[in-house]
Design a protein around this motif. Structure first.
Motif, PDB file in Angstrom:
ATOM      1  N   LEU A  81       0.797  -1.229   0.000  1.00  0.00           N
ATOM      2  CA  LEU A  81       0.000   0.000   0.000  1.00  0.00           C
ATOM      3  C   LEU A  81       0.831   1.281   0.000  1.00  0.00           C
ATOM      4  CD1 LEU A  81      -2.613  -1.081   2.705  1.00  0.00           C
ATOM      5  CD2 LEU A  81      -2.818  -1.280   0.215  1.00  0.00           C
ATOM      6  N   ASP A  82       2.151   1.154  -0.040  1.00  0.00           N
ATOM      7  CA  ASP A  82       2.990   2.320   0.180  1.00  0.00           C
ATOM      8  C   ASP A  82       3.168   3.216  -1.041  1.00  0.00           C
ATOM      9  OD1 ASP A  82       4.356   0.110  -0.871  1.00  0.00           O
ATOM     10  OD2 ASP A  82       6.293   0.883  -0.255  1.00  0.00           O
ATOM     11  N   THR A  83       2.747   2.758  -2.229  1.00  0.00           N
ATOM     12  CA  THR A  83       2.987   3.577  -3.424  1.00  0.00           C
ATOM     13  C   THR A  83       1.719   4.111  -4.081  1.00  0.00           C
ATOM     14  OG1 THR A  83       3.052   1.611  -4.851  1.00  0.00           O
ATOM     15  CG2 THR A  83       5.154   2.417  -3.968  1.00  0.00           C
ATOM     16  N   GLY A  85      -0.456   6.024  -2.979  1.00  0.00           N
ATOM     17  CA  GLY A  85      -0.598   7.445  -2.685  1.00  0.00           C
ATOM     18  C   GLY A  85       0.171   8.303  -3.674  1.00  0.00           C
ATOM     19  N   ILE A  86       1.332   7.820  -4.111  1.00  0.00           N
ATOM     20  CA  ILE A  86       2.089   8.539  -5.138  1.00  0.00           C
ATOM     21  C   ILE A  86       1.271   8.596  -6.426  1.00  0.00           C
ATOM     22  CG2 ILE A  86       4.207   8.565  -6.515  1.00  0.00           C
ATOM     23  CD1 ILE A  86       5.583   7.066  -4.224  1.00  0.00           C
ATOM     24  N   ASP A  87       0.648   7.468  -6.784  1.00  0.00           N
ATOM     25  CA  ASP A  87      -0.218   7.443  -7.961  1.00  0.00           C
ATOM     26  C   ASP A  87      -1.313   8.495  -7.861  1.00  0.00           C
ATOM     27  OD1 ASP A  87       0.650   5.078  -9.636  1.00  0.00           O
ATOM     28  OD2 ASP A  87       0.295   4.030  -7.760  1.00  0.00           O
ATOM     29  N   LEU A  88      -1.920   8.593  -6.687  1.00  0.00           N
ATOM     30  CA  LEU A  88      -3.031   9.519  -6.499  1.00  0.00           C
ATOM     31  C   LEU A  88      -2.597  10.957  -6.752  1.00  0.00           C
ATOM     32  CD1 LEU A  88      -6.019   9.685  -5.564  1.00  0.00           C
ATOM     33  CD2 LEU A  88      -5.132  10.173  -3.277  1.00  0.00           C
ATOM     34  N   VAL A  89      -1.473  11.335  -6.190  1.00  0.00           N
ATOM     35  CA  VAL A  89      -0.957  12.688  -6.398  1.00  0.00           C
ATOM     36  C   VAL A  89      -0.621  12.906  -7.866  1.00  0.00           C
ATOM     37  CG1 VAL A  89       0.887  14.305  -5.818  1.00  0.00           C
ATOM     38  CG2 VAL A  89      -0.086  12.841  -4.039  1.00  0.00           C
ATOM     39  N   ALA A  90       0.064  11.935  -8.455  1.00  0.00           N
ATOM     40  CA  ALA A  90       0.507  12.074  -9.838  1.00  0.00           C
ATOM     41  C   ALA A  90      -0.645  12.319 -10.799  1.00  0.00           C
ATOM     42  CB  ALA A  90       1.282  10.827 -10.267  1.00  0.00           C
ATOM     43  N   MET A  91      -1.736  11.576 -10.611  1.00  0.00           N
ATOM     44  CA  MET A  91      -2.852  11.691 -11.537  1.00  0.00           C
ATOM     45  C   MET A  91      -3.480  13.076 -11.508  1.00  0.00           C
ATOM     46  SD  MET A  91      -2.881   8.932 -13.184  1.00  0.00           S
ATOM     47  CE  MET A  91      -4.455   8.982 -14.022  1.00  0.00           C
ATOM     48  N   CYS A  92      -3.396  13.749 -10.384  1.00  0.00           N
ATOM     49  CA  CYS A  92      -3.956  15.101 -10.270  1.00  0.00           C
ATOM     50  C   CYS A  92      -2.966  16.174 -10.736  1.00  0.00           C
ATOM     51  CB  CYS A  92      -4.373  15.378  -8.836  1.00  0.00           C
ATOM     52  SG  CYS A  92      -5.717  14.334  -8.234  1.00  0.00           S
ATOM     53  N   VAL A  93      -1.750  16.133 -10.199  1.00  0.00           N
ATOM     54  CA  VAL A  93      -0.813  17.227 -10.481  1.00  0.00           C
ATOM     55  C   VAL A  93      -0.305  17.192 -11.917  1.00  0.00           C
ATOM     56  CG1 VAL A  93      -0.140  17.431  -8.066  1.00  0.00           C
ATOM     57  CG2 VAL A  93       1.213  15.973  -9.588  1.00  0.00           C
ATOM     58  N   ASN A 125       1.214   8.202   3.916  1.00  0.00           N
ATOM     59  CA  ASN A 125       2.650   8.481   3.787  1.00  0.00           C
ATOM     60  C   ASN A 125       3.067   8.472   2.321  1.00  0.00           C
ATOM     61  OD1 ASN A 125       3.239   8.869   6.489  1.00  0.00           O
ATOM     62  ND2 ASN A 125       3.819   6.750   6.854  1.00  0.00           N
ATOM     63  N   GLY A 126       2.446   7.583   1.525  1.00  0.00           N
ATOM     64  CA  GLY A 126       2.705   7.585   0.089  1.00  0.00           C
ATOM     65  C   GLY A 126       2.209   8.857  -0.569  1.00  0.00           C
TER      66      GLY A 126
END
Length: 346
Positions: A81-83, A85-93, A125-126
């Motif tokens: 589950l640690d990555t 969150g990075i996907d979530l940010v990336a898709m928006c920004v 944290n991701g």
């Protein structure tokens, strides 16, 4: 009628204390994303941001929202589950920067049937890591515990980001015939096409923790490779003053996303042999027997974002992208017409 049952919210499946503990756990992660303009920390009813303190004089705000899609299913099933969150940010920004807006702050929505503090902390944290990569502040969010809506360990994520640009600097601008397409390589499948990915893996007979047929380690490790965040290289290209457009290659692939950055009357020509695809795409395409057209409108096929500039400015744009760790590739050009035409083959 007198109620003698003594029911509590916890009896109904909602643990307020767990939610409060989660907030305390993630405060250091959120604090680590602070950037100029942030006015307060987590815990208020809303988050404040000072655009003047962030350096803007006549700003226009731009907003974006997105999710991770069914890539979450793999993360939940494997416990990795640690990555996501990075996907979530990336898709928006990555969407925001295509408008010419620099992402400033981010909020998340985490919904689950029963809050597991450790799992939620890992996810958030991701998100904080993605925000650090994008120089974007994690200023708040919502954790919703909703028994009866989600079963077992299931949860869903949504992200919301706001960026800004100076008035008059909107992308795309002045795209013209014979302009050049510069590809920014992807890190993998990113966060689109995972319903098909999951079907391909199911049909292959492989399990998520099986050895990967196209790389080292478990298959899930490669499928969960986080989406590349392109903010820093894109900002470097913007600062040259010579960037005309950006296209984020998400759902719809090259075929449907590149035209979104083009004016009426212009299309694009792409040489499919101009970059080397990651082995994951060759495996997915061959395993499913995908037609080329289907692959090109489902997956990014190795290019996560496309920059457009005049032919005379290619050297400056590629140098700016390279300064932020991108290995850009000239992959085609703008032409009269509409849509995307391809030469070469996958």
């Amino acid at each position: 009628m007198t109620n003698t049952n003594g029911l509590t919210y916890a009896d109904a499946g909602v643990d307020i204390d767990a939610g409060n503990e989660l907030v305390e756990r993630i405060k250091p992660a959120a604090k680590s994303t602070k950037r100029p303009g942030v006015m307060d920390g987590l815990g208020g009813f809303g988050a404040m941001f000072d655009l003047k303190a962030a350096g803007f004089k006549d700003p226009v705000l731009v907003s974006a929202t997105d999710g991770v899609g069914t890539k979450l299913r793999i993360a939940i099933d494997t416990g990795h589950l640690d990555t996501v969150g990075i996907d979530l940010v990336a898709m928006c920004v990555n969407d925001l920067i295509c408008q010419g807006a620099v992402p400033l702050f981010f909020l998340d929505y985490f919904a689950t049937g029963k809050l597991d503090i450790d799992s939620a902390t890992s996810v958030i944290n991701g998100i904080a890591e993605g925000c650090r990569q994008a120089n974007t502040a994690l200023v708040g969010g919502e954790t919703a515990e909703m028994p009866g809506m989600y079963e077992g360990d299931d949860f869903d994520l949504a992200g919301f980001s706001v960026g800004a640009m100076e008035r008059g600097s909107t992308l795309p601008r002045d795209v013209a015939d014979d302009d050049v397409l510069i590809g920014l390589p992807s890190s993998g499948v990113h966060s689109n096409g995972y319903s098909l990915v999951r079907k391909i893996v199911e049909n292959s007979g492989l399990a998520w923790n099986d050895d990967c047929p196209f790389g080292e380690g478990e298959l899930a490790k490669h499928l969960l490779e986080p989406t590349k965040i392109y903010i820093r290289p894109a900002v470097a290209a913007l600062e040259t003053g010579k960037l005309k457009a950006l296209a984020h290659i998400t759902g719809g692939g090259l075929t449907e996303n590149l035209p979104r950055a083009l004016p009426d009357g212009l299309g694009a020509e792409i040489d499919l042999n101009s970059w080397k695809r990651l082995p994951i795409f060759d495996w997915l395409i061959s395993q499913a027997g995908l037609e080329q057209a289907e692959a090109l409108k489902t997956f990014n096929c190795g290019i996560g974002m496309i920059a457009i500039c005049a032919a005379d400015d290619v050297a400056d744009i590629t140098a700016a992208l390279s300064s932020e760790g991108i290995d850009p590739v000239v992959m085609g050009s703008i032409s009269s017409g509409s849509g995307v035409q391809y030469t070469g083959s996958l």
